[in-house]
Design an enzyme around this catalytic site. Structure first.
Site, PDB file in Angstrom:
ATOM      1  CE1 TYR A  35       1.212  -0.294   4.336  1.00 23.73           C
ATOM      2  CE2 TYR A  35       0.235   1.892   4.310  1.00 23.73           C
ATOM      3  CZ  TYR A  35       1.042   0.942   4.919  1.00 23.73           C
ATOM      4  OH  TYR A  35       1.687   1.255   6.087  1.00 23.73           O
ATOM      5  NE  ARG A  54       6.988   4.042   0.293  1.00 20.81           N
ATOM      6  CZ  ARG A  54       6.807   4.978   1.226  1.00 20.81           C
ATOM      7  NH1 ARG A  54       7.825   5.376   1.970  1.00 20.81           N
ATOM      8  NH2 ARG A  54       5.627   5.516   1.433  1.00 20.81           N
ATOM      9  NE  ARG A 103      -6.439 -18.552   5.672  1.00 25.59           N
ATOM     10  CZ  ARG A 103      -5.499 -19.370   6.153  1.00 25.59           C
ATOM     11  NH1 ARG A 103      -5.530 -20.649   5.847  1.00 25.59           N
ATOM     12  NH2 ARG A 103      -4.544 -18.902   6.923  1.00 25.59           N
ATOM     13  CG  HIS A 105      -0.163 -20.468   3.901  1.00 27.21           C
ATOM     14  ND1 HIS A 105      -1.326 -20.956   4.413  1.00 27.21           N
ATOM     15  CD2 HIS A 105       0.476 -19.856   4.926  1.00 27.21           C
ATOM     16  CE1 HIS A 105      -1.411 -20.666   5.698  1.00 27.21           C
ATOM     17  NE2 HIS A 105      -0.320 -19.988   6.040  1.00 27.21           N
ATOM     18  CE  LYS A 149       3.315   3.310   3.210  1.00 30.57           C
ATOM     19  NZ  LYS A 149       3.530   3.491   4.628  1.00 30.57           N
ATOM     20  CG  LEU A 205       8.575   2.671   4.501  1.00 35.21           C
ATOM     21  CD1 LEU A 205       8.213   1.408   3.718  1.00 35.21           C
ATOM     22  CD2 LEU A 205       7.327   3.459   4.799  1.00 35.21           C
TER      23      LEU A 205
HETATM   24  C1  PLP Z   1       7.020   2.394   9.474  1.00 33.38           C
HETATM   25  C2  PLP Z   1       7.033   3.663   8.692  1.00 33.38           C
HETATM   26  N1  PLP Z   1       8.195   4.332   8.548  1.00 33.38           N
HETATM   27  C3  PLP Z   1       8.272   5.492   7.877  1.00 33.38           C
HETATM   28  C4  PLP Z   1       7.144   6.066   7.295  1.00 33.38           C
HETATM   29  C5  PLP Z   1       7.256   7.364   6.549  1.00 33.38           C
HETATM   30  O1  PLP Z   1       7.104   7.167   5.164  1.00 33.38           O
HETATM   31  P1  PLP Z   1       6.653   8.366   4.222  1.00 33.38           P
HETATM   32  O2  PLP Z   1       7.565   9.526   4.514  1.00 33.38           O
HETATM   33  O3  PLP Z   1       6.866   7.819   2.858  1.00 33.38           O
HETATM   34  O4  PLP Z   1       5.226   8.652   4.520  1.00 33.38           O
HETATM   35  C6  PLP Z   1       5.908   5.403   7.394  1.00 33.38           C
HETATM   36  C7  PLP Z   1       4.726   5.974   6.776  1.00 33.38           C
HETATM   37  O5  PLP Z   1       3.642   5.504   6.867  1.00 33.38           O
HETATM   38  C8  PLP Z   1       5.855   4.174   8.098  1.00 33.38           C
HETATM   39  O6  PLP Z   1       4.706   3.505   8.239  1.00 33.38           O
END
Ligand code: PLP
Length: 291
Positions: A35, A54, A103, A105, A149, A205
Site C-alpha cells: 500500500y 516505492r 484460501r 498459502h 510497505k 521503510l
Molecule cells: C514504518 C514507517 N516508517 C516510515 C514512514 C514514513 O514514510 P513516508 O515519509 O513515505 O510517509 C511510514 C509511513 O507511513 C511508516 O509507516
C-alpha cells in the site's frame, strides 16, 4: 475523517458504497498486499512519483504483478482527485493485494490483483507541528524486510496503541538499543548541528519525506549523517523529530519521561519545516513557520 465518495476500484471509478470484495481475499486473510499513503495539499499531490516508485519496489519484492504502469497509476490517481473535486488538504490510501482466491498459502494461479484507492480529508495539525509531540520507546519486533510497505502492520499497530495509551503520539522503535524508526514514521536526532538517522537498509521503510529531509538538509548545508543512534543518545540530543506523509516534519519534545533539551521544537527542525512548507507549496495562511 471523511472519505470522499468516488473510489478507484481496479481501473474504474465507483461510488464507495458499491465496493465489495469476497471473504477469500488475500489482503484480508494473509496481509498479502502492499500500500501507499500519499499527501495532498490544496488538491495537489506531494511526492507522487516517489510513492509510485516505492509501490512498484514493494510489489516486486513480494512478487505481486501490478495491473498498471507507473504512468497509468499516476494518471488514475490524478483522476481520482479530479472526480472528487478535491481542492483542500487530504490523503490518498492506495492498496494492491495479490487478489481473491480460495484460501491457500501458496500463490493462486492466474489471479488478478485487487486495487483500490480512496481520498480522505486531512487538515494539517498545526498545533502539534508548532509545539511538538511526546513519544514512548519500544523494542522493534518486526521482520527484516520493513522496506516493503506491506499490509502486515500488527507490530506497528500494537506499538502505536501503546503510545496512545501512554498519552503519546508515537513509539520510537529500537533493536538492541539502536533506534530503527517509529511505528509509522522515520525518526532523526540532531546533535551539534548535525542530523543523524538510521541508514537506508532493509529493516526500515525508506520514507518519501525522509528523501525530502535529506534534500532540504543538503540545501541548508546541514550535515545529514546516515548512521544509527542509540536510545541512550536520545537523553543528550539537542533535537529529535519524526517524518511521514501524514505527520510531515514533526518535532518530538519528550521521549518517555525525558524532555528533549528545553522541551520546545529546535531550530534545525523549524528550518526543515519551513523548507517543507515551501517545497509542498503550502499556502501562507496554513503555514507553521512564519518568515
Ligand atoms: C514504518 C514507517 N516508517 C516510515 C514512514 C514514513 O514514510 P513516508 O515519509 O513515505 O510517509 C511510514 C509511513 O507511513 C511508516 O509507516
Amino acid at each position: 475523517m471523511s472519505i470522499y465518495p468516488i473510489m478507484l476500484s481496479q481501473t474504474k471509478f465507483v461510488h464507495r458504497d458499491n465496493i465489495n470484495y469476497p471473504f477469500e481475499e488475500r489482503g484480508l486473510q494473509f496481509g498479502d498486499g502492499v500500500y501507499e499513503v500519499i499527501r495532498i495539499y490544496n488538491g495537489n499531490y506531494y511526492l507522487l512519483n516517489e510513492h509510485v516508485t516505492r509501490l512498484f519496489r514493494s510489489a516486486e519484492a513480494v512478487k505481486i504483478n501490478l495491473p498498471f504502469t507507473k504512468e497509468e497509476v499516476s494518471k488514475l490517481l490524478a483522476e481520482l482527485v479530479e472526480k472528487n473535486d478535491i481542492t483542500t488538504d487530504a490523503k490518498v490510501y492506495l492498496q494492491v493485494t495479490r487478489g481473491s482466491a480460495p484460501r491457500d498459502h501458496v500463490f493462486p494461479n492466474n489471479v488478478e490483483a485487487n486495487v483500490y484507492a480512496y481520498v480522505q480529508h486531512l487538515p494539517r495539525n498545526l498545533d502539534l507541528l508548532k509545539n511538538g509531540v511526546s513519544t514512548i520507546t519500544r523494542r522493534d519486533t518486526r521482520w527484516e524486510n520493513c522496506y516493503i510497505k506491506s499490509l502486515n502492520l500488527l507490530p506497528n499497530v500494537l506499538a502505536k496503541q501503546e503510545a496512545k495509551e501512554q498519552g503519546c503520539y508515537e513509539a520510537i522503535l529500537h533493536k538492541d538499543g539502536f533506534v530503527t524508526e517509529c511505528s509509522a514514521s522515520n525518526v532523526y536526532l540532531v546533535k551539534d548541528g548535525k542530523i543523524h538517522t538510521h541508514p537506508i537498509r532493509k529493516n526500515i521503510l525508506h520514507g518519501c519525506v525522509r528523501m525530502s529531509v535529506e534534500r532540504f538538509a543538503t540545501d541548508l548545508k546541514i550535515p545529514f549523517i546516515e548512521e544509527g543512534f542509540s536510545i541512550d543518545d536520545i537523553t543528550t540530543a539537542d533535537e529529535i523529530f519524526l517524518t511521514s506523509s501524514t505527520s510531515e516534519i514533526m518535532p518530538i519534545v519528550q521521549v518517555d519521561s525525558n524532555l528533549i533539551a528545553d522541551g520546545k521544537p529546535g531550530s534545525i527542525t523549524k528550518q526543515l519545516q519551513a523548507a517543507y512548507e515551501a517545497d509542498a507549496h503550502i499556502s501562507s495562511t496554513k503555514k507553521v513557520i512564519v518568515n
